[in-house]
Design an enzyme around this catalytic site. Structure first.
Site, PDB file in Angstrom:
ATOM      1  N   GLY A 467      40.304  45.125  44.750  1.00 35.84           N
ATOM      2  CA  GLY A 467      38.925  44.679  44.794  1.00 35.84           C
ATOM      3  C   GLY A 467      38.881  43.212  45.720  1.00 35.84           C
ATOM      4  N   THR A 634      36.067  36.408  52.152  1.00 39.86           N
ATOM      5  CA  THR A 634      36.979  37.389  51.106  1.00 39.86           C
ATOM      6  C   THR A 634      38.167  36.780  50.444  1.00 39.86           C
ATOM      7  OG1 THR A 634      38.860  38.380  53.188  1.00 39.86           O
ATOM      8  CG2 THR A 634      36.511  39.428  51.228  1.00 39.86           C
ATOM      9  N   GLU A 705      46.823  34.491  44.625  1.00 40.48           N
ATOM     10  CA  GLU A 705      47.583  33.909  43.238  1.00 40.48           C
ATOM     11  C   GLU A 705      47.882  32.530  43.560  1.00 40.48           C
ATOM     12  OE1 GLU A 705      50.374  36.575  41.872  1.00 40.48           O
ATOM     13  OE2 GLU A 705      50.509  37.321  43.927  1.00 40.48           O
TER      14      GLU A 705
HETATM   15 MO1  MOS Z   1      50.605  40.049  41.079  1.00 40.13          MO
HETATM   16  S1  MOS Z   1      50.906  39.818  39.661  1.00 40.13           S
HETATM   17  O1  MOS Z   1      52.385  40.377  41.331  1.00 40.13           O
HETATM   18  O2  MOS Z   1      50.046  41.413  41.020  1.00 40.13           O
END
Ligand code: MOS
Length: 738
Positions: A467, A634, A705
């Site tokens: 996604g 994105t 992340e």
């Molecule tokens: Mo990530 S928490 O390595 O999908």
């Protein structure tokens, strides 16, 4: 050459998704499909003493009930952490009468319909001999043990002489920070469909971040050669780490299908998402920070305790960030695990760095307040020009510019540093900031690219788009290398028939899959270029390959653009239906001369109601250095999404485990609070784009992340600034503030 890279291309799969044509794992139509339901254990630790499946077996539509009495024996799986395996939970259920966590499947009921399976599951009678489960980290902290190495990370780390530096520090701060258990809770619940064919081949539709890793785990569990297993997953409705290893429910579904000789679907309920696919470990983190009067850091000691388990382990490596974020000569860190009976923790949304940055970046804010010095100034005084861990240069680092641009956009200079000094009517206003940091992982990845006779191209890689936009950014990368418009490039992901990728985890896709796609598309292009250069009938005949450029489906001589010929014409003249190129990137074995890390600066304004202790985010800004931005739209969506996770972590998300029963108290989206639109007002993200000549051929470090990491501390720091109250235990609740 027009560049698709960097553009704000709309999601190429957007139309499929909004029109319902994107097929998710649970939605595949398989002939003769049957439905499975799990019978979860009601106790968290002990053993099964009686198990009566007769009522379930004679219920309408039931085809079979699998329990530890009749299920196949599955050896302990190899760990993804320490053995290059595919599993976090390495010990599978239905192997014996032992219960090791609440919700552990004690039976799998398969019936013709979903409702029949659900009903019959209720009829399975189980009696247990229960023991008190270990549920509390604090209680068993004295039994903590070091973890197995993970990606080269070991339990203990030290540089310099931290005890001595602490004893000589002008200012010393010592605090404990805690973060709770959190569950991933992607919108798409996990599901598997398993179907065997007459030749003993297994096809699996599974919701997974990595089809190849899931295949590896299935082949291992079933004792099959890897080429007898195919895993398909073209779309994923959010993963967040829950879907990046193979979990027992997937393996049990494959076993049930073999057992019954029918295709079986198992779709987990939301409640089962709290017992079937890992969670983020709770952490207790002790920090000791020593500094000189001017704010120069002299020592950081960061010890973390996290959850381990008897059925598999994933160490929450919270102190990793402390090793590299600041130019501090004396650093000591450790991670210790405590075995509890609540299932195996796994990786979730910036594992390690998210809880670790909360502790470190809260402590830096505490130090800034104690000295006092401006929080950004404190960070600049300790800016790490090179990696303080290895001494290696960074592949690129635009953190200073991130602080500067962030401060300017946020108008940080207008902040009155005194706590409780800023107000809006009856509300307390607080401004906080923190540094964001996340490593940029390179994982093995391969791709193929096919240029077809009609001048279009197909690119394939066996990874996943969670996604986040991977279909779209890979389309852009391929489009640039091939000289084709994005609409003439089709990217196919999520099938083990496609080349190997470790999967979409660790923010690794753009860094790892991106270069593989680039190599594959360049290879395909160069093959066609050479066909033309060696062909007397081509206007490109006799030129050198370096002289040739591509655009809009044409190859042309760079300095004589009128000399050109299309892919279509070249393939047609050679009677070729297609030309295939391959690309293979094995970044894990690439010798590291540079430390690769993404950085950012995050800023938050909160409003706190002093009467109710209610914290609301008023605005949030993140400025990030992720190297080159492949797609502005994105990437920005990913950054904003990461910041929303950070809001959840700081203010809402908390899985409470019942201390006696060892199960999640509210395993649903009413009890497990995730941020909703009302929790997320003005939120913005920007990027500092720098040339990174080392990370890969694209200069892109990977996004996602990184945007989670600084957010919880930035919010806690803003709450401190608003209220004068330092909250060191997440989530920040109104009870804590009253
Ligand atoms: Mo990530 S928490 O390595 O999908």
């Amino acid at each position: 050459m027009s560049s698709a890279i960097g553009a704000a291309l709309d999601r190429v799969d957007g139309r499929l998704k909004v029109t319902g044509q994107a097929t998710y794992a649970a939605e595949f139509a398989v002939k003769g499909l049957t439905h499975a339901a799990l019978v979860p254990s009601r106790i968290a630790r002990g053993r099964i003493t009686q198990l009566d499946t007769s009522a379930a077996e004679s219920a309408p539509g039931v085809l079979g009930v699998m329990t530890h009495r009749n299920a196949a024996r599955i050896p302990r799986l190899k760990s993804v952490v320490s053995e290059q395996g595919a599993a976090v939970q390495t010990v599978l259920p239905l192997q014996n009468d032992l219960i090791r966590y609440a919700g552990q499947p004690v039976a799998v009921v398969v019936a013709e319909t979903y409702e029949q399976a659900q009903y019959a599951a209720e009829l399975v009678r189980v009696q247990y001999e229960a023991q008190p489960p270990r549920t509390r980290l604090e209680q068993y902290a004295h039994e903590a043990y070091p973890h197995q190495p993970m990606l080269g990370i070991v339990s203990d780390y030290s540089r310099g002489d931290p005890p001595r530096a602490l004893s000589e520090a002008d200012v010393c701060l010592e605090q404990t920070y805690t973060t709770p258990i959190e569950h991933h809770n992607p919108m798409e619940p996990h599901a598997t469909i398993a179907a065997w064919d007459a030749t003993g081949r297994l096809a699996v539709y599974d919701t997974t971040q990595g089809v190849h890793l899931t295949r590896q785990g299935l082949a291992e569990a079933l004792g099959l050669p890897i080429d007898k297993v195919r895993v398909v997953c073209p779309f994923v409705g959010g993963g967040f780490g829950a879907k990046n290893v193979v979990w027992p429910y997937t393996i049990l579904t494959a076993f049930a299908a073999r057992h019954l000789g029918r295709p079986v679907k198992l779709a987990l309920t939301r409640a089962q998402m709290f017992t079937s696919a890992g969670y983020r470990s709770q952490t207790h983190q002790e920090l000791k920070v020593g500094a000189r009067r001017d704010g120069t850091l002299t020592a950081i000691v960061h010890h973390a305790i996290a959850i381990g388990s008897e059925i598999g382990e994933f160490p929450e490596t919270a102190p990793e960030v402390t090793k590299i974020l600041y130019a501090c000569p004396n650093v000591e860190t450790s991670v210790r695990l405590v075995r509890l009976d609540i299932g195996a923790p796994s990786n979730m949304r910036a594992p390690g760095e998210a809880p670790g940055s909360f502790a470190l970046e809260s402590a830096l804010d505490e130090l800034a307040a104690a000295l006092p010095v401006d929080p950004i100034e404190l960070r600049l005084r300790n800016y790490a020009e090179a990696d303080p861990d290895t001494g290696m240069p960074w592949s690129s680092k635009a953190l200073r510019a991130s602080y500067e641009q962030g401060a300017e956009r946020f108008a940080w200079a207008q902040r009155n540093p005194a706590p409780q000094s800023m107000r809006d009517g009856g509300l307390l206003v607080g401004w906080g900031m923190a540094t964001a940091s996340y490593p940029s992982y390179g994982f093995p990845a391969a791709a193929t690219a096919v240029i077809r006779a009609d001048g279009s191209a197909i690119v394939r890689c066996g990874t996943a788009d969670l996604g986040t936009g991977q279909y779209t950014v890979m389309t852009q990368i391929a489009s640039d290398a091939l000289g084709l418009e994005p609409e003439h490039v089709v990217v196919q992901l999520g099938d083990t028939e496609q080349p190997f990728s470790l999967g979409a985890s660790g923010s690794s896709s753009v860094r790892s899959v991106g270069p593989a796609v680039r190599l594959a598309t360049e290879d395909a292009r160069n093959r066609v270029v050479h066909l033309a250069l060696e062909d007397q009938a081509s206007p490109l005949f006799g030129y050198s390959a370096d002289a040739i450029a591509v655009e809009r489906g044409d190859l042309f001589v760079r300095h004589e653009p009128a000399r050109r010929e299309s892919y279509v014409a070249i393939l047609a003249r050679h009677g070729l239906g297609q030309v295939t190129g391959t690309g293979n990137v094995d970044l894990v074995s690439t010798p590291a001369q540079h430390r690769v890390n993404a950085f950012g600066a995050q800023f938050v304004e909160v409003r706190v109601d002093p009467d109710f202790g209610l914290v609301r985010i008023h605005r949030a800004l993140g400025v990030f250095d992720i190297g080159r931005v492949i797609n502005r739209k994105t990437a920005r969506s990913q950054a904003i999404g990461g910041m929303v996770f950070g809001i959840g972590m700081a203010l809402l998300e908390h899985t409470q485990i019942h201390p006696q029963f060892g199960k999640a108290i509210s395993p649903d989206l009413a009890g497990y609070l995730l941020p909703v639109h009302a929790d997320v007002p003005a939120i913005d993200a920007a990027f500092i784009e720098v040339e990174d000549p080392y990370v890969n051929s694209l200069g892109a470090k990977g996004a996602g992340e990184i945007a989670v990491t600084g957010m919880a501390a930035a919010i806690a720091n803003a709450v401190y600034h608003a209220t004068g109250r330092r909250i060191r235990n997440l989530p920040i609740t109104n009870q804590a503030l009253l």
